[in-house]
Design a protein around this motif. Sequence first.
Motif, PDB file in Angstrom:
ATOM      1  N   PRO A  40     -43.560  10.210-146.047  1.00  0.00           N
ATOM      2  CA  PRO A  40     -44.410   9.566-145.049  1.00  0.00           C
ATOM      3  C   PRO A  40     -43.956   8.131-144.463  1.00  0.00           C
ATOM      4  O   PRO A  40     -44.101   8.145-143.226  1.00  0.00           O
ATOM      5  N   GLU A  41     -42.962   7.546-144.986  1.00  0.00           N
ATOM      6  CA  GLU A  41     -42.393   6.392-144.208  1.00  0.00           C
ATOM      7  C   GLU A  41     -41.693   6.754-143.288  1.00  0.00           C
ATOM      8  O   GLU A  41     -41.252   6.114-142.252  1.00  0.00           O
ATOM      9  N   VAL A  42     -40.843   8.082-143.432  1.00  0.00           N
ATOM     10  CA  VAL A  42     -39.922   8.645-142.337  1.00  0.00           C
ATOM     11  C   VAL A  42     -40.768   8.972-141.259  1.00  0.00           C
ATOM     12  O   VAL A  42     -40.341   8.782-139.873  1.00  0.00           O
ATOM     13  N   TRP A  43     -42.147   9.570-141.361  1.00  0.00           N
ATOM     14  CA  TRP A  43     -42.920  10.096-140.409  1.00  0.00           C
ATOM     15  C   TRP A  43     -43.413   8.813-139.414  1.00  0.00           C
ATOM     16  O   TRP A  43     -43.202   8.955-138.186  1.00  0.00           O
ATOM     17  N   GLU A  44     -43.445   7.700-140.059  1.00  0.00           N
ATOM     18  CA  GLU A  44     -44.056   6.536-139.405  1.00  0.00           C
ATOM     19  C   GLU A  44     -42.670   6.042-138.607  1.00  0.00           C
ATOM     20  O   GLU A  44     -42.792   5.559-137.501  1.00  0.00           O
ATOM     21  N   GLN A  45     -41.546   5.923-139.160  1.00  0.00           N
ATOM     22  CA  GLN A  45     -40.066   5.457-138.556  1.00  0.00           C
ATOM     23  C   GLN A  45     -40.142   6.512-137.186  1.00  0.00           C
ATOM     24  O   GLN A  45     -39.829   6.112-136.011  1.00  0.00           O
ATOM     25  N   ALA A  46     -40.420   7.933-137.422  1.00  0.00           N
ATOM     26  CA  ALA A  46     -40.168   8.602-136.220  1.00  0.00           C
ATOM     27  C   ALA A  46     -41.127   8.380-135.027  1.00  0.00           C
ATOM     28  O   ALA A  46     -40.870   8.415-133.723  1.00  0.00           O
ATOM     29  N   ILE A  47     -42.424   7.836-135.352  1.00  0.00           N
ATOM     30  CA  ILE A  47     -43.475   7.514-134.437  1.00  0.00           C
ATOM     31  C   ILE A  47     -42.675   6.322-133.763  1.00  0.00           C
ATOM     32  O   ILE A  47     -42.712   6.117-132.667  1.00  0.00           O
ATOM     33  N   GLY A  74     -43.950   7.573-123.629  1.00  0.00           N
ATOM     34  CA  GLY A  74     -43.784   9.039-123.038  1.00  0.00           C
ATOM     35  C   GLY A  74     -43.126   9.911-123.893  1.00  0.00           C
ATOM     36  O   GLY A  74     -42.969  11.057-123.746  1.00  0.00           O
ATOM     37  N   GLY A  75     -42.733   9.475-125.146  1.00  0.00           N
ATOM     38  CA  GLY A  75     -41.964  10.332-126.159  1.00  0.00           C
ATOM     39  C   GLY A  75     -42.834  11.336-126.934  1.00  0.00           C
ATOM     40  O   GLY A  75     -43.899  11.567-126.881  1.00  0.00           O
ATOM     41  N   SER A  76     -41.914  12.277-127.564  1.00  0.00           N
ATOM     42  CA  SER A  76     -42.739  13.271-128.331  1.00  0.00           C
ATOM     43  C   SER A  76     -42.138  13.127-129.760  1.00  0.00           C
ATOM     44  O   SER A  76     -40.804  12.961-129.937  1.00  0.00           O
ATOM     45  N   VAL A  77     -43.000  13.365-130.580  1.00  0.00           N
ATOM     46  CA  VAL A  77     -42.649  13.036-132.074  1.00  0.00           C
ATOM     47  C   VAL A  77     -42.997  14.323-132.857  1.00  0.00           C
ATOM     48  O   VAL A  77     -44.093  14.873-132.715  1.00  0.00           O
ATOM     49  N   ILE A  79     -50.671   8.686-143.054  1.00  0.00           N
ATOM     50  CA  ILE A  79     -49.718   7.734-142.340  1.00  0.00           C
ATOM     51  C   ILE A  79     -50.209   6.818-141.580  1.00  0.00           C
ATOM     52  O   ILE A  79     -51.423   7.156-141.196  1.00  0.00           O
ATOM     53  N   ARG A  80     -49.659   5.547-141.197  1.00  0.00           N
ATOM     54  CA  ARG A  80     -50.243   4.642-140.315  1.00  0.00           C
ATOM     55  C   ARG A  80     -49.902   5.121-138.980  1.00  0.00           C
ATOM     56  O   ARG A  80     -48.775   5.523-138.528  1.00  0.00           O
ATOM     57  N   LEU A  81     -50.660   4.812-137.999  1.00  0.00           N
ATOM     58  CA  LEU A  81     -50.652   5.093-136.633  1.00  0.00           C
ATOM     59  C   LEU A  81     -50.952   4.044-135.760  1.00  0.00           C
ATOM     60  O   LEU A  81     -52.148   3.986-135.844  1.00  0.00           O
ATOM     61  N   ASP A  82     -49.959   3.616-134.792  1.00  0.00           N
ATOM     62  CA  ASP A  82     -50.319   2.388-133.933  1.00  0.00           C
ATOM     63  C   ASP A  82     -51.294   2.974-132.738  1.00  0.00           C
ATOM     64  O   ASP A  82     -50.537   3.832-132.005  1.00  0.00           O
ATOM     65  N   THR A  83     -52.407   2.948-132.870  1.00  0.00           N
ATOM     66  CA  THR A  83     -53.325   3.953-131.642  1.00  0.00           C
ATOM     67  C   THR A  83     -52.967   3.108-130.215  1.00  0.00           C
ATOM     68  O   THR A  83     -52.953   3.976-129.393  1.00  0.00           O
ATOM     69  N   ARG A  84     -52.634   2.158-130.262  1.00  0.00           N
ATOM     70  CA  ARG A  84     -52.417   1.482-128.848  1.00  0.00           C
ATOM     71  C   ARG A  84     -51.300   2.122-128.312  1.00  0.00           C
ATOM     72  O   ARG A  84     -51.206   2.577-126.995  1.00  0.00           O
ATOM     73  N   ARG A  85     -50.167   2.338-129.007  1.00  0.00           N
ATOM     74  CA  ARG A  85     -48.813   3.081-128.828  1.00  0.00           C
ATOM     75  C   ARG A  85     -49.139   4.581-128.328  1.00  0.00           C
ATOM     76  O   ARG A  85     -48.954   5.079-127.259  1.00  0.00           O
ATOM     77  N   ALA A  86     -49.792   5.331-129.217  1.00  0.00           N
ATOM     78  CA  ALA A  86     -50.348   6.719-129.026  1.00  0.00           C
ATOM     79  C   ALA A  86     -50.821   6.873-127.710  1.00  0.00           C
ATOM     80  O   ALA A  86     -50.817   7.723-126.886  1.00  0.00           O
TER      81      ALA A  86
END
Length: 341
Positions: free
Chosen positions: A242-249, A255-258, A270-277
């Motif tokens: 999960p910590e690497v999933w977060e790093q991937a984001i 405009g990128g894809s994860v 996992i945590r997700l920065d909704t502003r960035r998403a």
Amino acid sequence: MRAQVFHGPGDLRLEDIPVPEPAAGEVVLKVGAALTCGTDVKTLRRGHPVMIPRVPTVFGHEFAGTVTAVGAGVRRIREGDRVVAANSAPCGECRFCLGGRPNLCEDLLFVNGAYGEFIALPPRLVARNTVPLGRSVPLARAAFAEPVACALLAVERARVESGQSVVVFGHGPLGCLLAMLAAARKARVLLVGKAGWRFDRVRALEIGECLDASATPDVVAAIRAATGGRGADVTIDATGKPEVWEQAIEAAGRGGSVVFFGGCAPGTSIRLDTRRAHYEELTLLGTFHHTPEVIRRAVDLLEGGVLVPDGLLTHRMGLDGVAEALALMRSDRALKVLIEP
Ligand SMILES: [Zn+2]
Ligand SMILES: [Zn+2]
């Protein structure tokens, strides 16, 4: 025939069992090459209710071989053909199959039995997911079709293109295959791994730039620095952490894809920065398994020499070496082991 039979978690036995006879619609292969897979290591430790619903069963799921017998009604495949088969076949009738996403089939039929001298392929696998091979491709290379197809589905879903920056987290065999496929599409590839025997092997393969996460205090900052501050066009997690999933984001740019390729333990969040998403329009993609079409494209890449994964084979053993091979995998001292039954 001799075969490595799985009786339950931690219980793998080399046994003498009858050579299978092909029933109607079935095909029997002499296995020429079988490959170990990280899934085998996991399954041997804790079982796998989806891939192995019933025990005992012959173990192993990545293989290629030569047809020795065909059952009644089989037309497309003949005795003497060299073939590779996937480890599953979709039903063709459920809403996911009809909707063009057979990797999500509600009735995926899994097939095991790579670690035996012979294997019988059930009718549905023969009909949907068994591919005849040309003369030139070695069986050991063709046996990569299944893991390559898993990686190819991810690369296709992320629409990796020439000139893009692609970061792959994880230096196991699938991380390497993902990186090789992205490199084959002329992307700039950065492979993030951890120092050790396997990462040294991977470095020597020269698939792309390598970043040692164990010697980098801030992996995301290092990736941003390597991409002119922008972040990567595509990031792919192949660690299942999960910590690497977060790093991937975090390492994906505007405009990128994860791609979430590696499966985490059940119940993980996992945590997700909704502003960035939202404002950076990130595309977050899960990918799972493969489809019959992707299996065929994977075989084409292997046959055409576009993808040559031979360097991932770090050891070669007979059937009696399977337990040792899986122990090497488990202790990170092998990438993939070629088993020649
Ligand atoms: Zn596998
Ligand atoms: Zn289906």
